[in-house]
Structure formats: C-alpha cells, structure tokens
Design a protein around this motif. Structure first.
Motif, mmCIF file in Angstrom:
data_model
loop_
_atom_site.group_PDB
_atom_site.id
_atom_site.type_symbol
_atom_site.label_atom_id
_atom_site.label_comp_id
_atom_site.label_asym_id
_atom_site.label_seq_id
_atom_site.Cartn_x
_atom_site.Cartn_y
_atom_site.Cartn_z
ATOM 1 N N THR A 250 -59.080 21.245 -116.573
ATOM 2 C CA THR A 250 -57.914 22.043 -116.212
ATOM 3 C C THR A 250 -56.755 21.156 -115.770
ATOM 4 O OG1 THR A 250 -59.421 23.793 -115.482
ATOM 5 C CG2 THR A 250 -57.117 23.990 -114.814
ATOM 6 N N LEU A 251 -57.060 20.111 -115.016
ATOM 7 C CA LEU A 251 -56.008 19.174 -114.598
ATOM 8 C C LEU A 251 -55.376 18.486 -115.798
ATOM 9 C CD1 LEU A 251 -57.761 17.600 -111.477
ATOM 10 C CD2 LEU A 251 -55.710 19.045 -111.461
ATOM 11 N N TRP A 252 -56.159 18.258 -116.853
ATOM 12 C CA TRP A 252 -55.626 17.654 -118.070
ATOM 13 C C TRP A 252 -54.687 18.618 -118.796
ATOM 14 C CZ3 TRP A 252 -56.536 18.724 -123.395
ATOM 15 C CH2 TRP A 252 -56.057 17.740 -124.272
ATOM 16 N N LEU A 253 -54.962 19.922 -118.678
ATOM 17 C CA LEU A 253 -54.199 20.929 -119.413
ATOM 18 C C LEU A 253 -52.904 21.341 -118.719
ATOM 19 C CD1 LEU A 253 -57.085 23.301 -120.588
ATOM 20 C CD2 LEU A 253 -55.635 21.879 -122.051
ATOM 21 N N VAL B 239 -54.920 21.840 -106.599
ATOM 22 C CA VAL B 239 -54.433 20.454 -106.718
ATOM 23 C C VAL B 239 -53.023 20.440 -107.294
ATOM 24 C CG1 VAL B 239 -54.769 18.265 -107.923
ATOM 25 C CG2 VAL B 239 -56.730 19.439 -106.931
ATOM 26 N N ARG B 240 -52.801 21.196 -108.344
ATOM 27 C CA ARG B 240 -51.479 21.231 -108.967
ATOM 28 C C ARG B 240 -50.448 21.928 -108.069
ATOM 29 N NH1 ARG B 240 -52.291 17.110 -111.502
ATOM 30 N NH2 ARG B 240 -52.887 17.116 -113.703
ATOM 31 N N GLY B 241 -50.891 22.828 -107.211
ATOM 32 C CA GLY B 241 -49.982 23.433 -106.251
ATOM 33 C C GLY B 241 -49.460 22.429 -105.240
ATOM 34 N N ASN B 242 -50.305 21.459 -104.911
ATOM 35 C CA ASN B 242 -49.926 20.342 -104.037
ATOM 36 C C ASN B 242 -49.364 20.799 -102.686
ATOM 37 O OD1 ASN B 242 -49.711 17.622 -103.365
ATOM 38 N ND2 ASN B 242 -47.672 17.394 -104.285
ATOM 39 N N VAL C 281 -46.665 27.276 -104.658
ATOM 40 C CA VAL C 281 -47.341 28.191 -103.735
ATOM 41 C C VAL C 281 -48.152 29.218 -104.516
ATOM 42 C CG1 VAL C 281 -46.989 29.998 -102.005
ATOM 43 C CG2 VAL C 281 -45.688 27.866 -101.856
ATOM 44 N N ALA C 282 -47.589 29.701 -105.637
ATOM 45 C CA ALA C 282 -48.312 30.658 -106.476
ATOM 46 C C ALA C 282 -49.588 30.036 -107.038
ATOM 47 C CB ALA C 282 -47.415 31.147 -107.607
ATOM 48 N N PHE C 283 -49.520 28.773 -107.443
ATOM 49 C CA PHE C 283 -50.716 28.064 -107.920
ATOM 50 C C PHE C 283 -51.768 28.010 -106.816
ATOM 51 C CE2 PHE C 283 -50.052 25.264 -111.873
ATOM 52 C CZ PHE C 283 -49.339 26.259 -112.514
ATOM 53 N N MET C 284 -51.319 27.673 -105.599
ATOM 54 C CA MET C 284 -52.268 27.564 -104.488
ATOM 55 C C MET C 284 -52.904 28.916 -104.189
ATOM 56 S SD MET C 284 -52.515 28.370 -100.996
ATOM 57 C CE MET C 284 -50.849 28.351 -100.304
ATOM 58 N N LEU C 285 -52.086 29.968 -104.080
ATOM 59 C CA LEU C 285 -52.619 31.294 -103.771
ATOM 60 C C LEU C 285 -53.525 31.801 -104.896
ATOM 61 C CD1 LEU C 285 -49.458 33.003 -102.218
ATOM 62 C CD2 LEU C 285 -51.467 32.125 -101.007
#
Length: 224
Positions: free
Chosen positions: A111-114, A47-50, A125-129
C-alpha cells in the motif's frame, strides 16, 4: 458418552488443531486474509497521513531509522520477535498468528508503494482517520475468523494470564513501553497516536459482533 459439537457465538480459546476442526473454513480463512490485508492497508494510511502512528507502529517507524528495512519488514521482524516471547508464556499460535506476522507487513509495504503522502493537511487527517476506522473493521474481521490471535495480542493475553493483571492495564503498559522505545529510536508520535489509542477498542468492539463466525466447539467427553 461424547456430546455433539456445540455451536458457539462467542470468541473461543482454542488450540491450533481445534481451530481447524471448528468448521466453516470456507468462510473463516478468506475472512482472516481479508482482515489482515486491510489491517496492513490501515497501517499504511496512517503512515501516509503523517500525523501520528499506532503505538506499535511508533516502534516500527523507529526501527527503520536504524535498520536497512522497510516499515512492513519491520512489522514482520517484530512479529517474530514477539512470538519468541510467547514461549515462556505458553501461548498457542494458530494459522492466524503466523498469517498475521506475515500478511500485515506485506500489505502495508504494498500500500505504501501504491499511495503517496498528500500535501493538504485535511487530506492527511482524512488518511489518518480512515486508517483508524479501517483498522477497527480489519480487527473485527481477523479476530472474528477465530483462527488465532496476532503476535502482539497474544503477548497481551499471555501476560494477563501470567500476572493476573487486567487486560486493560497490561495493554496500556505494553503500549506505553513500545511508544517510549519507539520514540527513543526516532519513531513518529502525534495526534493520530492518541486518536488510535482512544478509538481502536470501541471500534473493534463495534465491528466484532458483525464479523464473528459461529464455530463448532466439541464438548469434552463425559461419562454416560
């Protein structure tokens, strides 16, 4: 006579009581919890990778466009909706089924809160991978604990048993359906969705043998 319990180094299809009687709960219960928490973390990373979400999360992200709930709450809500579909399919839930329905969404929201979304594309991209890789590890952990399938996995296996269609076909049709519904609701689709769809099966297959817990399966009584 009744044969002694046989150790099994394979995924067993057990009911909820048999799952608890299969032993090694001191290893299996913590492994289940860790796997489900990490699964929620992996969802949040994507989600944060978007740059695109897993198919079911496309649906979850679409739901929160129309309901006053968080993404994690949408995961929990849909988990229990899917469990209602288990009833006509006669799937048997286990401890892991209920834990999955609750812990993944709670972990995702925490995790989304943090963590915040990074600005740089390379970081996103690194977040997504990283999320996809972590999801493969988490799947191996919670499935390997042998304490019951997750709601969505049980829907897939139940439809497979009822229709006689291959698991691959059933999974593909389900994921296409939830993506289409999610897109209709305004969900997030992108390159990460494709990466997840291509990678999650091989990653789970890679990590599952390392995480699969040997359990004792009582053999059926046989005449002496």
């Amino acid at each position: 006579m009744t044969a002694a319990a046989a150790p099994a180094r394979t995924l067993a299809d057990l009911g909820p009581v048999a799952q608890l009687r299969a032993g090694r709960l001191g290893r299996r219960l913590p492994q289940l919890v860790v796997g489900l928490v990490l699964y929620g973390v992996s969802l949040a990373l994507m989600v944060r990778g978007n740059v695109g979400l897993a198919p079911w999360d496309v649906l979850h992200s679409g739901l929160i466009e129309h309901l006053p709930i968080t993404l994690g709450q949408a995961v929990v809500l849909m988990s229990f909706v899917v469990l209602l579909l288990w009833i006509p399919l006669k799937e048997q839930p286990g401890i892991g089924t209920i834990a999955n329905a609750l812990l993944v969404g709670l972990s995702a929201d925490a995790t989304l809160w943090l963590i915040d979304e990074p600005h740089a594309l390379a970081a996103r991209v690194a977040f997504m991978l990283g999320g996809v890789l972590l999801c493969g590890i988490a799947s191996g952990l919670y499935i390997g604990a042998q304490l019951g399938r997750g709601p969505r996995d049980g829907l897939m296996t139940g439809l497979h048993r009822r229709t006689g269609r291959s698991l691959r076909l059933v999974r593909t049709l389900l994921e296409v359906a939830v993506v289409l519904v999610g897109l209709t609701l305004g969900g997030v689709l992108g390159a990460g969705t494709v990466v997840y769809a291509l990678a999650i099966g091989p990653l789970t297959q890679l990590f599952l043998p390392w995480c699969l817990v040997d359990i004792e399966i009582p053999e059926r009584s046989v005449p002496s």
